[in-house]
Design a protein around this motif. Sequence first.
Motif, PDB file in Angstrom:
ATOM      1  N   VAL A   1       1.454   8.739-111.960  1.00 50.33           N
ATOM      2  CA  VAL A   1       1.551   9.147-110.748  1.00 50.33           C
ATOM      3  C   VAL A   1       1.199  10.717-110.613  1.00 50.33           C
ATOM      4  N   SER A   2       0.071  10.839-109.792  1.00 48.43           N
ATOM      5  CA  SER A   2      -0.181  12.326-109.524  1.00 48.43           C
ATOM      6  C   SER A   2       0.933  13.304-109.042  1.00 48.43           C
ATOM      7  N   ARG A   3       0.834  14.383-109.760  1.00 44.23           N
ATOM      8  CA  ARG A   3       1.613  15.434-109.330  1.00 44.23           C
ATOM      9  C   ARG A   3       1.627  15.988-107.804  1.00 44.23           C
ATOM     10  N   LYS A   4       0.359  15.989-107.153  1.00 46.24           N
ATOM     11  CA  LYS A   4       0.309  16.368-106.024  1.00 46.24           C
ATOM     12  C   LYS A   4       0.335  15.378-104.920  1.00 46.24           C
ATOM     13  N   THR A   5      -0.090  14.308-105.426  1.00 47.24           N
ATOM     14  CA  THR A   5       0.123  13.281-103.974  1.00 47.24           C
ATOM     15  C   THR A   5       1.177  12.448-104.138  1.00 47.24           C
ATOM     16  N   GLY A   6       1.846  12.393-105.488  1.00 50.59           N
ATOM     17  CA  GLY A   6       2.941  11.382-105.561  1.00 50.59           C
ATOM     18  C   GLY A   6       2.594  10.033-105.760  1.00 50.59           C
ATOM     19  N   LYS A   7       1.145   9.602-105.655  1.00 48.94           N
ATOM     20  CA  LYS A   7       0.812   8.320-105.606  1.00 48.94           C
ATOM     21  C   LYS A   7       0.243   7.849-107.055  1.00 48.94           C
ATOM     22  N   ALA A   8       0.061   6.459-107.098  1.00 50.64           N
ATOM     23  CA  ALA A   8      -0.241   6.044-108.398  1.00 50.64           C
ATOM     24  C   ALA A   8      -1.684   6.764-108.729  1.00 50.64           C
ATOM     25  N   LEU A   9      -2.054   7.056-109.856  1.00 47.25           N
ATOM     26  CA  LEU A   9      -3.244   7.652-110.406  1.00 47.25           C
ATOM     27  C   LEU A   9      -3.921   6.650-111.490  1.00 47.25           C
ATOM     28  N   PRO A  10      -4.963   6.039-111.074  1.00 42.66           N
ATOM     29  CA  PRO A  10      -5.640   5.128-112.030  1.00 42.66           C
ATOM     30  C   PRO A  10      -5.673   5.860-113.389  1.00 42.66           C
ATOM     31  N   TRP A  11      -5.874   5.154-114.527  1.00 47.01           N
ATOM     32  CA  TRP A  11      -6.087   5.679-115.805  1.00 47.01           C
ATOM     33  C   TRP A  11      -7.430   6.127-115.948  1.00 47.01           C
ATOM     34  N   THR A  12      -7.878   7.352-116.554  1.00 43.76           N
ATOM     35  CA  THR A  12      -9.115   7.674-116.756  1.00 43.76           C
ATOM     36  C   THR A  12      -9.757   6.495-117.846  1.00 43.76           C
ATOM     37  N   ASP A  13     -10.894   6.439-118.062  1.00 41.04           N
ATOM     38  CA  ASP A  13     -11.506   5.531-118.867  1.00 41.04           C
ATOM     39  C   ASP A  13     -10.937   5.862-120.270  1.00 41.04           C
ATOM     40  N   SER A  14     -10.834   6.996-120.736  1.00 36.56           N
ATOM     41  CA  SER A  14     -10.427   7.437-122.049  1.00 36.56           C
ATOM     42  C   SER A  14      -9.073   7.113-122.103  1.00 36.56           C
ATOM     43  N   ALA A  15      -8.178   7.314-121.060  1.00 37.20           N
ATOM     44  CA  ALA A  15      -6.640   6.869-121.574  1.00 37.20           C
ATOM     45  C   ALA A  15      -6.763   5.315-121.553  1.00 37.20           C
ATOM     46  N   ARG A  16      -7.376   4.709-120.649  1.00 35.11           N
ATOM     47  CA  ARG A  16      -7.296   3.094-121.006  1.00 35.11           C
ATOM     48  C   ARG A  16      -7.850   2.735-122.137  1.00 35.11           C
ATOM     49  N   SER A  17      -8.856   3.516-122.952  1.00 41.06           N
ATOM     50  CA  SER A  17      -9.383   3.153-124.182  1.00 41.06           C
ATOM     51  C   SER A  17      -8.283   3.312-125.360  1.00 41.06           C
ATOM     52  N   LEU A  18      -7.438   4.607-125.056  1.00 37.72           N
ATOM     53  CA  LEU A  18      -6.478   4.723-125.950  1.00 37.72           C
ATOM     54  C   LEU A  18      -5.415   3.612-125.836  1.00 37.72           C
ATOM     55  N   LEU A  19      -5.077   3.130-124.651  1.00 39.27           N
ATOM     56  CA  LEU A  19      -3.859   2.170-124.640  1.00 39.27           C
ATOM     57  C   LEU A  19      -4.491   1.161-125.131  1.00 39.27           C
ATOM     58  N   GLU A  20      -5.483   0.675-124.822  1.00 40.23           N
ATOM     59  CA  GLU A  20      -6.325  -0.687-125.561  1.00 40.23           C
ATOM     60  C   GLU A  20      -6.644  -0.546-127.079  1.00 40.23           C
ATOM     61  N   ALA A  21      -6.790   0.514-127.592  1.00 40.88           N
ATOM     62  CA  ALA A  21      -7.082   0.579-128.899  1.00 40.88           C
ATOM     63  C   ALA A  21      -5.618   0.438-129.811  1.00 40.88           C
ATOM     64  N   SER A  22      -4.577   0.904-129.080  1.00 39.53           N
ATOM     65  CA  SER A  22      -3.214   0.668-129.653  1.00 39.53           C
ATOM     66  C   SER A  22      -2.917  -0.714-129.739  1.00 39.53           C
ATOM     67  N   ARG A  23      -3.435  -1.417-129.058  1.00 41.32           N
ATOM     68  CA  ARG A  23      -3.075  -3.102-129.273  1.00 41.32           C
ATOM     69  C   ARG A  23      -3.941  -3.773-130.437  1.00 41.32           C
ATOM     70  N   LYS A  24      -5.044  -2.731-130.854  1.00 42.68           N
ATOM     71  CA  LYS A  24      -5.956  -3.744-131.598  1.00 42.68           C
ATOM     72  C   LYS A  24      -5.827  -3.197-133.032  1.00 42.68           C
ATOM     73  N   LYS A  25      -4.802  -2.248-133.328  1.00 41.67           N
ATOM     74  CA  LYS A  25      -4.576  -1.838-134.492  1.00 41.67           C
ATOM     75  C   LYS A  25      -4.650  -2.668-135.537  1.00 41.67           C
TER      76      LYS A  25
END
Lengths: 152, 152, 152, 152
Positions: free
Chosen positions: B128-152
């Motif tokens: 969530v964005s601190r400023k708007t309080g709304k959902a904040l989509p993953w950056t590409d790098s954050a998404r990559s880190l999450l996906e990499a955690s599943r392929k270890k």
Amino acid sequence: MAKPDYIEEMEQWSESFEYGYPVTVRFSETDAFGHLNNTVAFVYFEQGRINFFKDIGLGEEWFSKGGEGIPVTADLHCDYVRQVFFDEKLTVSLKAAEIGNSSVDLHYKVTNEQNAICMIGRGRMVQVSRKTGKALPWTDSARSLLEASRKK
Amino acid sequence: MAKPDYIEEMEQWSESFEYGYPVTVRFSETDAFGHLNNTVAFVYFEQGRINFFKDIGLGEEWFSKGGEGIPVTADLHCDYVRQVFFDEKLTVSLKAAEIGNSSVDLHYKVTNEQNAICMIGRGRMVQVSRKTGKALPWTDSARSLLEASRKK
Amino acid sequence: MAKPDYIEEMEQWSESFEYGYPVTVRFSETDAFGHLNNTVAFVYFEQGRINFFKDIGLGEEWFSKGGEGIPVTADLHCDYVRQVFFDEKLTVSLKAAEIGNSSVDLHYKVTNEQNAICMIGRGRMVQVSRKTGKALPWTDSARSLLEASRKK
Amino acid sequence: MAKPDYIEEMEQWSESFEYGYPVTVRFSETDAFGHLNNTVAFVYFEQGRINFFKDIGLGEEWFSKGGEGIPVTADLHCDYVRQVFFDEKLTVSLKAAEIGNSSVDLHYKVTNEQNAICMIGRGRMVQVSRKTGKALPWTDSARSLLEASRKK
């Protein structure tokens, strides 16, 4: 128990409290010895303390976003007098025992429904500036509120 | 216990975790029934979750002051499988089960020293964005880190 | 939020609660994100649950020393709908949504002073024998008390 | 800070600890002021204390079911020296400062990774009989273990 050194005369001390905050012992606050876990005394102290400050008119400033000062715990002490069990209805009594330049020494007395003392304690709070992190002297109005709480 | 509906096949699920965080049951976390209080499962989940995020490279941003997004808990679930007692050494295993646009569904498995399952769970975190309080989509790098955690 | 699958129709569900337990958010229950820490929801659920059982006439047996059965948490779920802050006055509403042979499915609704929903949840409690550790069927009187709580 | 009266000479006192227990600050232990909540100091004290007792060979008796004595907290004191934040790695150091007939006065020192003192404290534990609820003198072997912990 031996009389703690912050109390001069027990009976007089015990009758000197004007403010009390009610607390009921939660099941999650007990431990495997079957009684209230010792660490929870300080949760009750904090909850009582914040409501004491609100009651005397201080504290809104601290817990609103704009205020310059915040209360910081300098020390805390608890003497455990009597075991406490799940679902007991307690009263956390507080008073401003000593008022310093930017601090206040609070005394605590926790009693059960039979008015028997379960815990007693004391602790010094210091008002600290959010900006500088240093002690922030009481304003005249804050000092007056603290002093008024002792003369009720 | 009946198999929770977020698990397709128990044995396969149980072996799918790469990350584990160690926890020792504190005395203050037990209750008067003599075992770990049920509410503490979620303290372990949170502690495991934050360290999982740090381990995969996410999370520093969240817990430093500058970051735009913060992780918010959308829901949490725990199935209690086996009683846990004071001083047991547990492992809180975590994995990113499903990765959404701005959220992630985490699965939890808490095991004891005999590798027996004590608790299992799941929960969705939303960035969530601190400023708007709304959902904040993953950056590409954050998404990559999450996906990499599943392929270890 | 999406409607959780344990709720058929939100408005009807929301109005189906007869019992409410009051809770005020403690400062020690907030976290460094400035709001109520997610783990505390389950402390409120437990405190509400025990008082619900007492209110309907069940529970004295469980929390006295002599009783054969004790209530064990089988699972717990919380959906976080709205952030909660220090000193908010909440109501933890509960109802027996489904009554099994030796278990009961409880629903939870936590609302603020404006009656806005902050958290909702559910969880199954099982009555377990202290001696055998196995599920202990409700007595007729216990079942009657649970059923009566739904017809108020 | 002013030197607490239970410490004679600060530097010598600070170097007199042989035992340390590691703790990492959990997010759920912070509060809305952004730092470790004051009440958690006593959770760390308890966790350190129990492990200190185990380390010196005492304590197994207390936390197994058969033992006659249990340790009861008589009093606890904490001086807060330095703010502590989420995820800090702390060491809770303990020593038996004074050994009584059925009690022991423990001293506590909590330091961060830079070895700076964050909290210091003391507290008296009394061994109490489960049966009579009265103070239970140390056995010779228990006393020897406590004394040995001071001569390491």
